[in-house]
Design a protein around this motif. Structure first.
Motif, PDB file in Angstrom:
ATOM      1  N   UNK A   1       0.848  -1.180   0.000  1.00  0.00           N
ATOM      2  CA  UNK A   1       0.000   0.000   0.000  1.00  0.00           C
ATOM      3  C   UNK A   1       0.892   1.241   0.000  1.00  0.00           C
ATOM      4  N   UNK A   2       0.556   2.178  -0.850  1.00  0.00           N
ATOM      5  CA  UNK A   2       1.342   3.413  -0.928  1.00  0.00           C
ATOM      6  C   UNK A   2       0.987   4.329   0.251  1.00  0.00           C
ATOM      7  N   UNK A   3       1.857   5.291   0.542  1.00  0.00           N
ATOM      8  CA  UNK A   3       1.523   6.257   1.598  1.00  0.00           C
ATOM      9  C   UNK A   3       0.213   7.007   1.304  1.00  0.00           C
ATOM     10  N   UNK A   4      -0.029   7.283   0.029  1.00  0.00           N
ATOM     11  CA  UNK A   4      -1.261   7.978  -0.357  1.00  0.00           C
ATOM     12  C   UNK A   4      -2.492   7.118  -0.074  1.00  0.00           C
ATOM     13  N   UNK A   5      -2.389   5.832  -0.390  1.00  0.00           N
ATOM     14  CA  UNK A   5      -3.507   4.917  -0.120  1.00  0.00           C
ATOM     15  C   UNK A   5      -3.757   4.792   1.381  1.00  0.00           C
ATOM     16  N   UNK A   9      -7.162   5.852   3.429  1.00  0.00           N
ATOM     17  CA  UNK A   9      -7.863   4.938   4.340  1.00  0.00           C
ATOM     18  C   UNK A   9      -8.109   5.606   5.690  1.00  0.00           C
ATOM     19  N   UNK A  10      -7.146   6.377   6.159  1.00  0.00           N
ATOM     20  CA  UNK A  10      -7.308   7.096   7.426  1.00  0.00           C
ATOM     21  C   UNK A  10      -8.403   8.154   7.317  1.00  0.00           C
ATOM     22  N   UNK A  11      -8.436   8.858   6.193  1.00  0.00           N
ATOM     23  CA  UNK A  11      -9.488   9.853   5.985  1.00  0.00           C
ATOM     24  C   UNK A  11     -10.849   9.158   5.908  1.00  0.00           C
ATOM     25  N   UNK A  12     -10.902   8.029   5.220  1.00  0.00           N
ATOM     26  CA  UNK A  12     -12.156   7.268   5.120  1.00  0.00           C
ATOM     27  C   UNK A  12     -12.632   6.821   6.501  1.00  0.00           C
ATOM     28  N   UNK A  13     -11.731   6.359   7.329  1.00  0.00           N
ATOM     29  CA  UNK A  13     -12.092   5.940   8.686  1.00  0.00           C
ATOM     30  C   UNK A  13     -12.557   7.131   9.514  1.00  0.00           C
ATOM     31  N   UNK A  14     -11.905   8.268   9.361  1.00  0.00           N
ATOM     32  CA  UNK A  14     -12.306   9.477  10.093  1.00  0.00           C
ATOM     33  C   UNK A  14     -13.669   9.963   9.614  1.00  0.00           C
TER      34      UNK A  14
END
Length: 89
Positions: A1-5, A9-14
């Protein structure tokens, strides 16, 4: 997984967390207030940052920026995505 991905994912979880805790953003004006609040919290962490004085606020900056991105997305999704051809009920 790239840093961007990973970041997305963190933004999606937030986003999921914010939706579970708070009502939708009703208007662009409300969205502006929420986005500005998150920006101000990020700004406070930037101003507090001073490695020479032992104040490394980068982890807090990162958290605030993820929340800022989330609230920007939420404003688009809640307050700006609408069907202009829909009839009023």
């Amino acid at each position: 997984m790239t840093p961007e991905q990973q970041l997305m994912k963190e933004v999606e979880a937030e986003l999921a967390r914010a939706r579970s805790l708070f009502k939708p953003i009703y208007s662009p004006h409300e969205g502006l207030g929420v986005v500005m609040e998150e920006f101000d919290e990020f700004k406070d962490e930037v101003y507090a940052f001073n490695l020479a004085k032992g104040r490394d606020t980068r982890p807090k900056m990162r958290t605030e920026l993820i929340q800022l991105a989330t609230m920007a997305l939420r404003t688009v999704l809640d307050a700006l995505e609408f069907d202009p051809t829909a009839e009023e009920k």
